[in-house]
Design an enzyme around this catalytic site. Sequence first.
Site, PDB file in Angstrom:
ATOM      1  N   ASP A  48      -4.758  13.645 -25.737  1.00  0.00           N
ATOM      2  CA  ASP A  48      -5.362  14.886 -25.251  1.00  0.00           C
ATOM      3  C   ASP A  48      -6.574  15.267 -26.088  1.00  0.00           C
ATOM      4  O   ASP A  48      -7.581  15.726 -25.572  1.00  0.00           O
ATOM      5  CB  ASP A  48      -4.327  16.008 -25.259  1.00  0.00           C
ATOM      6  N   SER A  93      -2.089  17.363 -11.678  1.00  0.00           N
ATOM      7  CA  SER A  93      -1.678  17.493 -13.069  1.00  0.00           C
ATOM      8  C   SER A  93      -2.080  18.883 -13.538  1.00  0.00           C
ATOM      9  O   SER A  93      -2.565  19.688 -12.751  1.00  0.00           O
ATOM     10  CB  SER A  93      -2.298  16.397 -13.919  1.00  0.00           C
ATOM     11  N   GLU A 127       7.491  28.905 -17.700  1.00  0.00           N
ATOM     12  CA  GLU A 127       8.700  28.082 -17.610  1.00  0.00           C
ATOM     13  C   GLU A 127       8.504  26.830 -18.459  1.00  0.00           C
ATOM     14  O   GLU A 127       7.371  26.447 -18.743  1.00  0.00           O
ATOM     15  CB  GLU A 127       8.952  27.676 -16.155  1.00  0.00           C
ATOM     16  N   LYS A 129       7.919  23.065 -19.691  1.00  0.00           N
ATOM     17  CA  LYS A 129       7.316  21.855 -19.125  1.00  0.00           C
ATOM     18  C   LYS A 129       8.260  20.707 -19.477  1.00  0.00           C
ATOM     19  O   LYS A 129       8.394  20.342 -20.634  1.00  0.00           O
ATOM     20  CB  LYS A 129       5.925  21.619 -19.716  1.00  0.00           C
ATOM     21  N   ASP A 131       9.665  17.066 -19.898  1.00  0.00           N
ATOM     22  CA  ASP A 131       9.000  15.791 -20.169  1.00  0.00           C
ATOM     23  C   ASP A 131       9.736  14.659 -19.460  1.00  0.00           C
ATOM     24  O   ASP A 131      10.501  13.921 -20.062  1.00  0.00           O
ATOM     25  CB  ASP A 131       8.965  15.556 -21.684  1.00  0.00           C
ATOM     26  N   TYR A 239      10.499  22.761  -9.362  1.00  0.00           N
ATOM     27  CA  TYR A 239       9.590  23.818  -9.841  1.00  0.00           C
ATOM     28  C   TYR A 239       8.332  24.005  -8.991  1.00  0.00           C
ATOM     29  O   TYR A 239       7.503  24.846  -9.299  1.00  0.00           O
ATOM     30  CB  TYR A 239       9.188  23.556 -11.299  1.00  0.00           C
ATOM     31  N   LYS A 303       1.855  29.838 -14.519  1.00  0.00           N
ATOM     32  CA  LYS A 303       1.261  29.736 -13.182  1.00  0.00           C
ATOM     33  C   LYS A 303       0.997  31.137 -12.644  1.00  0.00           C
ATOM     34  O   LYS A 303       1.795  32.048 -12.901  1.00  0.00           O
ATOM     35  CB  LYS A 303       2.236  29.039 -12.217  1.00  0.00           C
ATOM     36  N   LYS A 327       0.944  23.494 -24.619  1.00  0.00           N
ATOM     37  CA  LYS A 327       1.693  22.396 -25.232  1.00  0.00           C
ATOM     38  C   LYS A 327       2.235  22.771 -26.607  1.00  0.00           C
ATOM     39  O   LYS A 327       1.638  23.556 -27.334  1.00  0.00           O
ATOM     40  CB  LYS A 327       0.774  21.176 -25.379  1.00  0.00           C
ATOM     41  N   CYS A 432     -14.502 -14.514 -35.729  1.00  0.00           N
ATOM     42  CA  CYS A 432     -13.501 -14.218 -34.701  1.00  0.00           C
ATOM     43  C   CYS A 432     -12.190 -14.938 -35.037  1.00  0.00           C
ATOM     44  O   CYS A 432     -12.187 -16.149 -35.249  1.00  0.00           O
ATOM     45  CB  CYS A 432     -14.021 -14.667 -33.342  1.00  0.00           C
ATOM     46  N   CYS A 435     -11.656 -17.799 -32.091  1.00  0.00           N
ATOM     47  CA  CYS A 435     -12.498 -18.988 -31.902  1.00  0.00           C
ATOM     48  C   CYS A 435     -13.324 -19.343 -33.137  1.00  0.00           C
ATOM     49  O   CYS A 435     -13.991 -20.375 -33.168  1.00  0.00           O
ATOM     50  CB  CYS A 435     -13.420 -18.810 -30.696  1.00  0.00           C
ATOM     51  N   CYS A 456     -17.248 -10.709 -31.372  1.00  0.00           N
ATOM     52  CA  CYS A 456     -17.272 -12.161 -31.470  1.00  0.00           C
ATOM     53  C   CYS A 456     -18.479 -12.662 -30.680  1.00  0.00           C
ATOM     54  O   CYS A 456     -18.701 -12.255 -29.546  1.00  0.00           O
ATOM     55  CB  CYS A 456     -15.974 -12.702 -30.876  1.00  0.00           C
ATOM     56  N   CYS A 462     -15.085 -18.581 -26.586  1.00  0.00           N
ATOM     57  CA  CYS A 462     -13.940 -17.849 -27.142  1.00  0.00           C
ATOM     58  C   CYS A 462     -12.841 -17.704 -26.095  1.00  0.00           C
ATOM     59  O   CYS A 462     -13.013 -17.075 -25.054  1.00  0.00           O
ATOM     60  CB  CYS A 462     -14.383 -16.477 -27.632  1.00  0.00           C
TER      61      CYS A 462
END
Length: 736
Positions: A48, A93, A127, A129, A131, A239, A303, A327, A432, A435, A456, A462
């Site tokens: 985030d 979301s 309310e 959240k 997970d 919900y 909300k 959060k 690298c 290679c 590289c 490679c």
Amino acid sequence: MSGAEREIESYSEAEAKAELDRLHELLSEADRAYFEADSPDMTDAAYDAMKRRYQALEIAFPELKRPDSLSEKVAGAPVEGFSKVRHAVPMLSLAKAYTDEDVVDFIERGRRFFERDKDLKLVFTAEPKIDGLSASLRYENGVFVQGATRGDGTVGEDITANLRTIADIPQKLKGTGWPQTIEIRGEVYMTYAEFEALKARSAAAGGQEYVNPRNTAAGSLRQKDPSITASRNLKFFAYAWGYTTADPAPTQYDAVQKFGEWGFRISPLMVRASSVEQLVAQYRLIEEQRSSLGYDIDGVVYKVDDLALQRRWGFVSSEPRWAIAHKFPAEQAFTTVNKIDIQVGRTGTLAPVARLAPVSVGGVVVENVTLHNEDYIKGLDSNGLPIREGIDIRIGDTVVIQRAGDVIPQIVRVVIEKRPADAVPYEFPHTCPVCGSPATRELNEKTGKEDSRRRCTGELICAAQAVERLRHFVSRGAMDIEGLGAENIELLFNKGLVKTAADIFTLRDRRAAVQQAFAERREEQARLREEASGKSRKNVRGVEDRSFKGLDKLFAAIDARRQPELDRFIFALGIRHIGETTAAVLAKTFSTIEEVIRVGKETAAHPEDPHSVFPYVDGIGGTVIEALIDFFGNQRNDDVLDALLVQVRPKPYVVTVSATSEVAGKTVVFTGSLEKLTRGEAKAMAERLGAKVAGSVSKNTDILVAGPGAGSKLKDAQALGILVLDEDQWLDLAAK
Ligand code: IVH
């Protein structure tokens, strides 16, 4: 990301571009790890923080916003295996708040949006959240008919049979008064008790390891056999809702109470609140109860309660404006760095990864963490400024790891007091590891600064780069060849059966060898499984049975992609800086692959003045043109492309306009004062309907919405013969 990130305001444009590109790559990688593999490798908080920084950069430097910007994308595409379900109403979301100030800002935004309604009292719900994984359950005449995962928000997977095994999901709604059709949405999750019980059963049987309740719930929902899902005792909280023939109630709170009456479990911790103080008080209360709930929650969701106001405030891309997730802070733990490994990416970037002593942070065992690049290990950001107080990371160091929820974990601090006396600064390889070619840091000609990534230089020789390019070629957003995932490509490459993309399309000619390769791997994996029984099944993921029938299916899937969409094909080529959106812009601009190649090659022949050939196109800037010059200026790419085009004919690009609203695709200007809507509301409404809102009238304007007091814009519009509407006429048109 650490607290000592440099201020965005101090960036030059070139620096901002480099930072934006870096974050773009990391975030895309994290999305893939999270959504496609169910295997988080970055913490939520880190992810985030990164996303916020990415968005802040876009806001500070709007001209740098990439056409394939991640801000507008909902990650997480459906996996193969279940049939797909297009959600009648997208599954959204939530925007996030990390501090009380963010909550104040959210409410302020609401007040400003509704400023016309002087007496309006904004009421919210608060309310937990949960997970888990969101699911959408369709009820017709009160009967559960179909259930789907969120997928990418637009298309999910049909997991009806698995959802039917969840006791909290009623097969038939109780009570009365439910809409004829309604999609009930909520979270599927696993309790700690169930998770522990499953782990114990698995350990006793020498089965697989389980990472955390959320991932286990995800895995349980994706079982082909519903009886396995049933044995996991998943739970469900309702919900929200999607498509419905009637609002369940006039408010969010009452709608959710109705869900309770209809037989769903609803969160007992949901309340109404009408001030920042009340919302934050509920947040604290829920936070206090967090450890005793018996299941994971990662924040509190607020909300707008009144559904009419929700509708007016509307959405931004994939998030409602009227809701926010507050959060909980990230969790931290101490561990030690055992080893630093270098991985080589598609464009040759050497990506350092710290191997850690496994440590549990908030319920997930963290063993690896990205170290980004050489400077990051030294404790410097891409501008040479200190991060982590400038302390470098050494093998043997004790470090503080942070994660919240799921995604990518990060090192926030080195505990310098615990550094072993013999720890030496990490020496980043200059060759690298795959290679052996020199690995260098490119000099950005404009800024004179070194790229933060070491690459590289063995582009063509490679193996790591070649495999990564092939993996990209077949990946979902690119050619999307079913059954030819990353593991299979790697196997075919290692066996010398596929060296370049064109070889994929001639695999049928090497059928016996392909069959043998798959058979050998199957045996090897069976052996490994035996050896490591009781160990994580992660090591043997991707085992696919390639019997005769399987092989025919694979060849058929390859044949099915011989005429790919042009934009996918361009994206699949893996040209630097050309993501899915830029590929689509190129496809739209040039229509055929022949024209893309012709313009590409001619531009490559005039690198000093590319625009003498390459047209000015919205969304294609200098970086992309330079990448095209590099690509088409390289004979080897020409050869690969020629060989490929013998096998594959990309379809010419056809533009399809889907006109859902009368105003979709139109350019609208608002002038004068509006009475029913605020300017912000009017703009949001127009954009939601697919219109573009401009600030001034020009010949490109389609509609001028003029309120009382309109002046010169109205005159200009009349002179240009542009359609002029008053506010009511506009509202009528918008409602069509
Ligand atoms: S509401 C219109 N409420 O969080 C808003 N989501 O970041 C739709 N989630 O995909 C979501 N608990 O999986 C809402 N009480 C809750 C939630 C919740 C968990 C998840 C959900 C969603 C994600 C959004």
